[in-house]
Design a protein around this motif. Structure first.
Motif: not given
Length: 236
Positions: A32-51
């Motif tokens: 589902x779009x949230x702020x212009x991107x899929x909702x799950x993309x937020x946690x994907x990006x956060x984990x990407x930054x975490x690593x």
């Protein structure tokens, strides 16, 4: 204080549970779009930054493409590449954009998702596993680092993100609980063994999140609107 397992930093698996049917939501909420991107993309990006350090090697997908290695200086643990367990091809494509590992399956229950993750090849080298959901878009890197640091200091205990004493998700389970998690049945997750007396309360550490809204998940349209309000307040 518990001793660290083996030599060096404990290896922490990152399991993204993305197989739910979103029955209350009525459609696949993770896309589902949230702020212009899929909702799950937020946690994907956060984990990407975490690593990977943004200042050094950039995002996870950029670092993998350039042959760089994950940072081992974050939270006192060695993070493994996130493992996304899903039944949805669109989630697989999104995960592959971030160079995450993916397990595809068609089994019906939440317990199946956990079993697939912990029966995978990468899980054999994990000292613990952090279980995350794709519908908590506001989780911050800082809060996840706090959770990882708790596991680094106390690798024999469960570490659980919370806010003001109210327990939530994600949760890190040490390897010693993998057999119990793999033996779960039905539409049950790790919360069952947290509540059934198998794990004593003193073995569960609550780790304070940076902000309360990080623990919010999305089950309804109202949940989407609530998080959109936070996004507008934070980012305009």
């Amino acid at each position: 204080m518990a001793e660290k397992m083996g030599e060096g930093e404990p290896v922490l698996g990152l399991v993204l549970m993305c197989s739910g049917w979103s029955r209350r939501f009525g459609r696949n909420k993770l896309m589902e779009e949230l702020g212009g991107k899929p909702m799950s993309a937020y946690i994907f990006q956060t984990l990407s930054s975490l690593l990977f350090s943004q200042a050094g090697s950039g995002a996870h997908s950029e670092a993998v493409g350039s042959g760089l290695s994950p940072s081992r200086e974050r939270g006192g643990v060695s993070f493994d590449i996130p493992l996304v367990v899903t039944r949805f091809p669109e989630l697989r494509r999104l995960a592959e954009r971030f160079c995450f590992r993916v397990i595809m399956h068609n089994d019906p229950e939440q317990s199946d998702t956990i079993r697939h993750a912990l029966s995978s090849g990468p899980a054999s080298r994990w000292d613990g596993a952090m279980f995350l959901a794709g519908d908590q878009p506001m989780l911050s890197e800082r809060s996840l680092l706090r959770l990882a640091s708790s596991f680094s200091l106390f690798p024999d205990k469960v570490s659980r993100l919370s806010f003001n004493g109210e327990a939530g998700n994600p949760v890190i389970f040490p390897k010693k609980y993998f057999p119990e998690l793999k033996n779960l049945t039905g539409d049950h997750g790790g919360g069952v063994i947290l509540k059934n007396g198998l794990i004593r309360p003193e073995e569960i550490l609550l780790v304070q999140a940076e902000r309360e809204f990080e623990l919010w998940d999305v089950d309804t349209e109202d949940g989407i609107r609530r998080i959109e309000q936070v996004l507008r307040l934070r980012y305009g």
